[in-house]
Design a protein around this motif. Structure first.
Motif, PDB file in Angstrom:
ATOM      1  N   THR A 167      42.631  33.983  44.894  1.00 19.81           N
ATOM      2  CA  THR A 167      43.886  33.854  45.783  1.00 19.81           C
ATOM      3  C   THR A 167      44.211  35.616  45.561  1.00 19.81           C
ATOM      4  OG1 THR A 167      43.927  33.292  43.388  1.00 19.81           O
ATOM      5  CG2 THR A 167      44.211  31.693  44.429  1.00 19.81           C
ATOM      6  N   LEU A 168      43.319  36.084  44.771  1.00 23.53           N
ATOM      7  CA  LEU A 168      43.430  37.559  44.984  1.00 23.53           C
ATOM      8  C   LEU A 168      43.228  38.110  46.307  1.00 23.53           C
ATOM      9  CD1 LEU A 168      44.247  37.127  41.834  1.00 23.53           C
ATOM     10  CD2 LEU A 168      44.580  39.605  42.084  1.00 23.53           C
ATOM     11  N   GLY A 169      43.561  39.179  47.052  1.00 21.56           N
ATOM     12  CA  GLY A 169      42.695  39.799  47.971  1.00 21.56           C
ATOM     13  C   GLY A 169      42.406  41.045  48.064  1.00 21.56           C
ATOM     14  N   GLU A 170      41.846  41.737  48.107  1.00 19.26           N
ATOM     15  CA  GLU A 170      40.878  43.548  47.821  1.00 19.26           C
ATOM     16  C   GLU A 170      41.949  44.132  47.845  1.00 19.26           C
ATOM     17  OE1 GLU A 170      37.822  44.447  50.441  1.00 19.26           O
ATOM     18  OE2 GLU A 170      36.013  42.311  50.374  1.00 19.26           O
ATOM     19  N   LEU A 171      42.834  44.060  48.774  1.00 14.65           N
ATOM     20  CA  LEU A 171      43.941  45.250  48.753  1.00 14.65           C
ATOM     21  C   LEU A 171      44.936  45.177  47.427  1.00 14.65           C
ATOM     22  CD1 LEU A 171      45.801  47.780  49.346  1.00 14.65           C
ATOM     23  CD2 LEU A 171      47.403  45.759  50.878  1.00 14.65           C
ATOM     24  N   ASP A 172      45.144  43.960  46.967  1.00 12.84           N
ATOM     25  CA  ASP A 172      46.112  43.526  45.463  1.00 12.84           C
ATOM     26  C   ASP A 172      44.330  43.740  44.618  1.00 12.84           C
ATOM     27  OD1 ASP A 172      48.250  42.116  46.373  1.00 12.84           O
ATOM     28  OD2 ASP A 172      46.566  40.161  46.801  1.00 12.84           O
ATOM     29  N   GLN A 173      43.091  43.953  44.534  1.00 12.70           N
ATOM     30  CA  GLN A 173      42.496  44.114  43.814  1.00 12.70           C
ATOM     31  C   GLN A 173      42.357  45.909  43.481  1.00 12.70           C
ATOM     32  OE1 GLN A 173      38.556  41.973  43.688  1.00 12.70           O
ATOM     33  NE2 GLN A 173      39.188  40.479  44.338  1.00 12.70           N
ATOM     34  N   HIS A 174      42.244  46.191  44.317  1.00 12.95           N
ATOM     35  CA  HIS A 174      42.830  47.734  45.035  1.00 12.95           C
ATOM     36  C   HIS A 174      43.782  48.586  44.446  1.00 12.95           C
ATOM     37  CE1 HIS A 174      41.931  51.541  46.304  1.00 12.95           C
ATOM     38  NE2 HIS A 174      43.282  51.787  47.138  1.00 12.95           N
ATOM     39  N   ARG A 198      36.473  33.143  36.954  1.00 14.95           N
ATOM     40  CA  ARG A 198      35.676  34.476  37.699  1.00 14.95           C
ATOM     41  C   ARG A 198      36.061  35.713  37.826  1.00 14.95           C
ATOM     42  NH1 ARG A 198      35.769  32.597  44.014  1.00 14.95           N
ATOM     43  NH2 ARG A 198      37.491  31.454  43.636  1.00 14.95           N
ATOM     44  N   SER A 199      35.394  36.625  37.817  1.00 16.75           N
ATOM     45  CA  SER A 199      35.199  37.636  37.581  1.00 16.75           C
ATOM     46  C   SER A 199      35.438  38.148  38.911  1.00 16.75           C
ATOM     47  CB  SER A 199      33.985  38.328  36.833  1.00 16.75           C
ATOM     48  OG  SER A 199      34.157  39.554  36.719  1.00 16.75           O
ATOM     49  N   LEU A 200      36.166  39.212  39.237  1.00 15.45           N
ATOM     50  CA  LEU A 200      36.540  39.131  39.960  1.00 15.45           C
ATOM     51  C   LEU A 200      35.961  41.298  40.560  1.00 15.45           C
ATOM     52  CD1 LEU A 200      39.580  38.130  41.717  1.00 15.45           C
ATOM     53  CD2 LEU A 200      37.403  37.360  42.283  1.00 15.45           C
ATOM     54  N   GLY A 201      35.381  41.478  39.587  1.00 15.41           N
ATOM     55  CA  GLY A 201      34.251  42.386  39.204  1.00 15.41           C
ATOM     56  C   GLY A 201      35.046  43.772  38.686  1.00 15.41           C
ATOM     57  N   GLY A 202      35.178  44.764  39.137  1.00 12.78           N
ATOM     58  CA  GLY A 202      35.386  46.190  39.048  1.00 12.78           C
ATOM     59  C   GLY A 202      37.199  46.114  38.655  1.00 12.78           C
ATOM     60  N   VAL A 244      27.342  28.294  31.730  1.00 10.03           N
ATOM     61  CA  VAL A 244      28.113  27.745  33.270  1.00 10.03           C
ATOM     62  C   VAL A 244      28.427  26.032  32.155  1.00 10.03           C
ATOM     63  CG1 VAL A 244      28.622  26.335  35.490  1.00 10.03           C
ATOM     64  CG2 VAL A 244      27.346  28.349  35.450  1.00 10.03           C
ATOM     65  N   ALA A 245      27.640  25.419  32.046  1.00  4.22           N
ATOM     66  CA  ALA A 245      27.872  24.026  31.402  1.00  4.22           C
ATOM     67  C   ALA A 245      28.629  24.550  30.404  1.00  4.22           C
ATOM     68  CB  ALA A 245      26.856  23.255  30.624  1.00  4.22           C
ATOM     69  N   TYR A 246      29.260  25.318  29.562  1.00  4.64           N
ATOM     70  CA  TYR A 246      30.108  26.104  28.580  1.00  4.64           C
ATOM     71  C   TYR A 246      31.212  26.492  29.017  1.00  4.64           C
ATOM     72  CZ  TYR A 246      26.854  22.085  26.035  1.00  4.64           C
ATOM     73  OH  TYR A 246      25.968  21.374  25.303  1.00  4.64           O
ATOM     74  N   GLY A 247      31.039  26.696  30.223  1.00  4.97           N
ATOM     75  CA  GLY A 247      32.114  27.915  30.546  1.00  4.97           C
ATOM     76  C   GLY A 247      32.188  29.639  29.732  1.00  4.97           C
ATOM     77  N   ALA A 248      31.197  29.275  29.974  1.00  3.56           N
ATOM     78  CA  ALA A 248      30.693  30.931  29.288  1.00  3.56           C
ATOM     79  C   ALA A 248      30.423  31.545  30.287  1.00  3.56           C
ATOM     80  CB  ALA A 248      29.995  30.880  28.228  1.00  3.56           C
ATOM     81  N   TYR A 249      30.191  31.148  31.435  1.00  2.00           N
ATOM     82  CA  TYR A 249      29.828  32.427  32.128  1.00  2.00           C
ATOM     83  C   TYR A 249      30.995  32.750  33.366  1.00  2.00           C
ATOM     84  CZ  TYR A 249      25.793  33.961  35.882  1.00  2.00           C
ATOM     85  OH  TYR A 249      25.368  34.216  36.699  1.00  2.00           O
ATOM     86  N   HIS A 250      30.597  34.440  33.967  1.00  5.01           N
ATOM     87  CA  HIS A 250      31.335  35.529  34.299  1.00  5.01           C
ATOM     88  C   HIS A 250      31.344  34.933  35.822  1.00  5.01           C
ATOM     89  CE1 HIS A 250      27.951  37.227  35.954  1.00  5.01           C
ATOM     90  NE2 HIS A 250      28.107  37.923  36.862  1.00  5.01           N
ATOM     91  N   ASP A 251      30.302  33.684  36.142  1.00  9.41           N
ATOM     92  CA  ASP A 251      30.325  33.790  37.885  1.00  9.41           C
ATOM     93  C   ASP A 251      30.572  32.169  38.008  1.00  9.41           C
ATOM     94  OD1 ASP A 251      31.617  33.834  39.734  1.00  9.41           O
ATOM     95  OD2 ASP A 251      28.880  34.950  40.714  1.00  9.41           O
ATOM     96  N   PRO A 252      30.902  31.686  37.628  1.00  7.34           N
ATOM     97  CA  PRO A 252      31.414  30.074  37.567  1.00  7.34           C
ATOM     98  C   PRO A 252      31.046  30.060  39.364  1.00  7.34           C
ATOM     99  CG  PRO A 252      33.510  29.974  36.728  1.00  7.34           C
ATOM    100  CD  PRO A 252      32.665  31.545  36.969  1.00  7.34           C
TER     101      PRO A 252
END
Length: 731
Positions: free
Chosen positions: A107-114, A174-178, A21-29
């Protein structure tokens, strides 16, 4: 101190995670940074490298933070409710208070991601890329920019720009998963910010990439994306209302093709809105077609190697400046077509190529993912998200910029797996054939979606083979385009007119062959930029004979083009018969317009458009044999053809006679559809056009003399290398 009064401890975090996290390398900060409730307190962590002191400021209190690990600071707030807060940071003698990116929800909802995962988000540009957003808060309203990018195989993603000195350690996404989407809201910035995405590949390397969904970019050769926010107010309501209820395929379409950067070099979009509109209006064209305006790194590609599919090139101004140009064209009654290039994209390392360290946008198969002619990548048309990127891009130009049509470049290269490939350099499809089934499906999806969502637009294919059903409906297995460039007509006709008139009798079939298949597709007749560049010479220089004959040949050819079934397109400079071939680095030779003979060609084009638009016979039945009827097609000895154009309702008629011989034909008898008086509405040999003045009387009376299988005919003066158009008197 007893247990009941001991201050709450910070929410613990694994040391390895904290280091990433300190170096911006974590997928879920966001799971570490920002505010988190637990054990009766609120833990706030923030990354502030080189800070001397950090505090969390709320509306009522200040909570000092302590340094935890490599630039990560932590503070603990009492209670179980996250207050509105800011971060106060001290560097030496300077103290500043800033907002925290990690206190905001996605800022992206679940419908957008789907929809993105399914490849069905038809407004992709509204959720991916960079968007200025505003939020209310107890400590004051917040303006910032949300960033979102698709990079499913990235190890980590950071957004970098001028706002963080291009150091993304404190702005990891942050990664929004799948869905493969990475997202971050950065408060305190707005339109005009330059940025890129810094992608962490699986091999541990970092790569700065321009935003694939950027709606604005730096002026090349600079390559950063730029945050933009439109403030444009459209004034083309009348045009848009009419467009939605009009079928462009059955209306007049006379297209002036323009390379915006070299029409008059140095003009911006807004300056073009003044000068181009006046010029096109004078000439009477119904549409302007712009060669690609999407952002591209190399000007010499003319825009056909795109890196910014959602960004009008910043060479000529802002996206709102381009909106202004389209708006003004509409207000002047001129439609706008834009070239669109979904067939391939360049391999620049800062753009789409291997975007997340893998073949993401490009086909991973080297026999399908690389274009042998152009040194570019080919899109992976079988991947849902890639198709979505392109289909939404087509809609973006049609909806956001009010563009009236897209001319899709290099369709043939998409349709065939063996395009420009030798045996062994391509792999058959799942059925064992050479057709690119995924590209076919993509084109069908694009055309069907565009026509469904945006009534009144036109989709045009540049397709150079005999592929069946390019303009057939997708429901019948066609590609679903509205129009197709007739490359056969162009090649045959230019080859014919290049012959000396004395030899043309031996090539007469090249002049008439196009009518064998003229109604097999819905055609546009193009004399485009490709025919007047790279050693091919201008239209004028293709013509045989002396200077006068060359100009006369151009006039005759243009008269034939306008009379032939199908819509027509003419590239800039050819309307005044420029002598030199096009060179985008220096623009057009406008001095020709000071020469009477070249002025005459432009006057003829204006007259062609005037008569064409006034007579539905010339456009309302372009795609059916009902709109065309030969009078004489076999008179190769005279280098002459004649035919009738009819309107859809049969009420309007135009008789067209074109003489490609170098001598006039006096007393030349031509059959007519009926008797009565006829008027010569166009004669390309008029002296005002630079001709020799072989004209006919103002009124011609049809005689009851059978000719060409018709009961009535008329004896005409047919000029050398010239065309005559006749209409019934009173029409």
């Amino acid at each position: 101190m007893d247990r009941e009064t001991r201050p709450p401890a910070a929410r613990p975090v694994d040391a390895g995670v904290l280091h990433e996290v300190a170096y911006g390398a974590y997928h879920d900060p966001h799971s570490v940074l920002g505010a988190h409730v637990g054990d009766g307190a609120v833990t706030v962590r923030t990354v502030r490298h080189l800070a001397d002191a950090v505090a969390v400021v709320t509306a009522h209190d200040v909570y000092e933070a302590h340094h935890e690990h490599d630039g990560v600071w932590v503070a603990v707030l009492p209670g179980t409710t996250v207050p509105d807060y800011r971060i106060r940071v001290t560097y030496g003698a300077t103290t500043t208070t800033v907002d925290d990116p990690y206190r905001y929800l996605p800022t992206l909802g679940e419908l957008d991601q789907h929809l993105i995962t399914e490849g069905r988000h038809e407004e992709l540009w509204n959720v991916l890329g960079a968007h200025v957003r505003r939020y209310p808060g107890e400590l004051g309203d917040v303006t910032g920019v949300s960033f979102a990018v698709w990079a499913p195989n990235a190890r980590a993603v950071r957004v970098v720009g001028d706002f963080n000195s291009w150091n993304g350690a404190g702005t990891a996404m942050r990664s929004l998963g799948g869905s493969g989407i990475w997202e971050l809201f950065v408060p305190g910035i707005g339109a005009g910010e330059r940025y890129k995405f810094e992608i962490g590949y699986r091999d541990g390397s970092w790569h700065q990439k321009a935003d694939p969904m950027a709606r604005y970019a730096e002026v090349p050769p600079a390559t950063a994306s730029v945050v933009t926010e439109s403030s444009y107010t459209w004034s083309d309501d009348a045009w848009m209302t009419r467009r939605a209820t009009t079928n462009p395929h059955t209306g007049p379409m006379s297209v002036y093709e323009v390379h915006a950067a070299s029409w008059r070099p140095g003009l911006s979009y807004r300056e073009l809105a003044d000068e181009l509109i006046e010029y096109v209006t004078t000439l009477g064209f119904t549409h302007v077609e712009f060669m690609p305006v999407a952002e591209h790194p190399f000007g010499g590609s003319w825009g056909y190697q795109v890196t910014g599919y959602y960004a009008p090139t910043s060479r000529l101004g802002t996206p709102d400046d381009f909106r202004h140009l389209v708006d003004r064209l509409h207000q002047a009654g001129i439609g706008v077509i834009v070239d669109w290039v979904p067939a391939h994209f360049p391999k620049d390392a800062w753009a789409l190529a291997r975007f997340d360290g893998t073949a993401l946008y490009e086909d991973p198969d080297p026999l399908r993912g690389d274009h042998p002619d152009w040194g570019t990548h080919i899109f992976n048309f079988g991947r849902r998200e890639v198709r979505n990127f392109l289909v939404a891009n087509a809609l973006y130009w049609l909806e956001e910029f009010h563009v009236d049509g897209l001319r899709v470049d290099a369709v043939a290269s998409m349709l065939y797996l063996d395009y420009s490939r030798k045996p062994g350099e391509w792999r058959p499809n799942a059925r064992g054939g050479r057709e690119n089934l995924e590209a076919i499906s993509f084109l069908q999806e694009t055309t069907a979606t565009a026509y469904k969502r945006v009534p009144g637009i036109v989709m045009i294919a540049e397709e150079s083979t005999a592929w069946p059903g390019v303009t057939a409906e997708t429901s019948r297995g066609g590609l679903g385009f509205g129009l197709k460039w007739n490359m056969g007509w162009m090649n045959d006709t230019l080859r014919y007119v290049a012959e000396e008139p004395i030899n043309r009798r031996y090539h007469h079939g090249e002049l008439t062959f196009s009518l064998v298949y003229a109604f097999s597709e819905q055609f546009v007749l193009p004399i485009s930029h490709d025919e007047v560049v790279h050693g091919k010479g201008s239209l004028l220089s293709k013509m045989p004979g002396d200077y006068w004959q060359q100009l006369a040949n151009v006039r005759a050819l243009l008269s034939y083009q306008w009379a032939h079934p199908g819509k027509q397109l003419l590239f800039m400079g050819q309307e005044f018969a420029q002598g030199a071939e096009w060179d985008e680095s220096r623009g057009l030779d406008w001095w020709h317009m000071d020469v009477p003979q070249h002025q005459g060609v432009a006057r003829l084009v204006a007259r062609l458009n005037e008569v064409y638009r006034a007579h539905p016979a010339m456009w309302s039945e372009d795609f059916s044999h009902r709109g065309f009827e030969w009078i004489e097609s076999t008179d190769g000895d005279h280098n002459l053809i004649s035919f009738v154009r009819r309107s859809a309702d049969g009420e309007d008629l135009v008789v067209c006679i074109i003489n490609f011989a170098g001598t006039p034909h006096e007393g030349f008898r031509t059959g007519l559809p009926h008797g009565g008086d006829w008027v010569e509405v166009l004669n390309s040999d008029d002296q005002s056009y630079g001709g020799s003045g072989v004209l006919n009387p103002s009124t011609l009376q049809a005689e009851e003399v059978s000719w060409n299988g018709r009961q009535h005919s008329v004896a005409l003066r047919v000029p050398p290398l010239g065309a005559v158009w006749l209409v019934p008197a009173g029409r």
